[in-house]
Design a protein around this motif. Structure first.
Motif: not given
Length: 310
Positions: A74-96
């Motif tokens: 479960l902690k590994a899943l939380e780590y993945i979701y946190k990283e994915v959320e950061a990726w999506k926020n980056t894609l809103k304004d710039e290249t990932l």
């Protein structure tokens, strides 16, 4: 280690790595190729593509992170979701840019555009094979040089060359002619001998076939035919209780679960040389999910679902 590092590690071993809530990276093996314009040779490799529709968690990435970081699933899943959320926020304004994987941009329709990083070859069989350049062979230039030499070295008849040919040259020429005729005769003789051997071998083969066709084989007491119908039951969904490096501990866990009434079994050794033990296995996805939720509430929060035909 970043999430990109874990994804890269798995791409060396698997053809598809799914990042939950983001998409799947799919690798296709391509053969060696050559660029005829730059004369560059490239070794066989894996070509990366991205499929945004592959978002369901298959447990592969989360299980690998949990094992590497020594944390729960479960902690590994939380780590993945946190990283994915950061990726999506980056894609809103710039290249990932994902290290050693590739870059993402968003087009006017809001779709992801993926450009793979071609500097990394995830095909393990091509490890150590780098691209190299081979200069083109300039055969035309060599022919032109030969023609030029022939033009320069043209021999014109002179008074000395018109003189009588020495006798030893005539004898040497005669000997050469006789040798050539003798060689041709010997080759013809060998050819005739070879054909005779072929004909003799064909006759012997025909005689053997005739003997086999005329022979009769009788078995006095033939054994009755035996038909074996063996069916192996396979399951696609497994609720994993744990993975053990020592097989003895896996046996202990198996006996413990059997005493508690579970239809437990040892699933085998996974890619990290860990022996996996399951509470139960089934072909029903709904039964697997319901049982997994019940086990997490009442017995162990570290139980997880393995989707694999075993």
């Amino acid at each position: 280690m970043t999430l990109a590092t874990y994804i890269g590690d798995l791409l060396y071993r698997y053809e598809c790595v799914i990042v939950p809530n983001f998409g799947g990276f799919v690798s296709n093996e391509i053969s060696a190729k050559v660029n005829h314009y730059t004369h560059t040779f490239y070794a066989p490799s894996k070509q990366l593509t991205f499929n945004v529709n592959l978002q369901n968690n298959d447990g592969l990435l989360a299980n690998y992170i949990a094992s590497s970081k020594n944390i729960s699933f479960l902690k590994a899943l939380e780590y993945i979701y946190k990283e994915v959320e950061a990726w999506k926020n980056t894609l809103k304004d710039e290249t990932l840019s994902i290290e050693n994987i590739g870059t993402f941009t968003v087009n006017a329709n809001g779709n992801y555009i993926f450009e793979p990083d071609n500097t990394i070859n995830y095909l393990t069989s091509s490890f150590g094979l780098n691209s190299y350049n081979s200069p083109a062979i300039k055969r035309i230039e060599y022919k032109q040089k030969v023609k030029q030499l022939e033009t320069v070295a043209l021999v014109l008849p002179t008074k000395e060359s018109n003189r009588k040919t020495p006798a030893f040259i005539k004898y040497a020429a005669s000997a050469a002619i006789l040798f050539a005729l003798g060689t041709l005769g010997w080759k013809e003789y060998q050819k005739i001998e070879y054909n005779n051997l072929i004909v003799e071998a064909e006759q012997q083969q025909q005689q053997v076939e005739k003997t086999i066709q005329e022979a009769t084989f009788v078995i006095a007491n033939p054994l009755p035919a035996i038909t074996l119908n063996v069916t192996k039951q396979t399951y696609n969904y497994h609720i994993v209780a744990g993975a053990f490096r020592d097989p003895i501990n896996a046996e202990k866990k198996l006996n413990e679960l059997v005493k508690k009434g579970y239809n437990a079994k040892i699933l085998g050794v996974n890619k990290w040389n860990l022996t996996e033990v399951s509470y139960m296995s089934t072909n029903s996805k709904n039964d697997a999910i319901n049982t997994l939720n019940k086990i997490k509430r009442t017995i162990s929060k570290d139980a997880w679902l393995l989707v694999k035909e075993l």
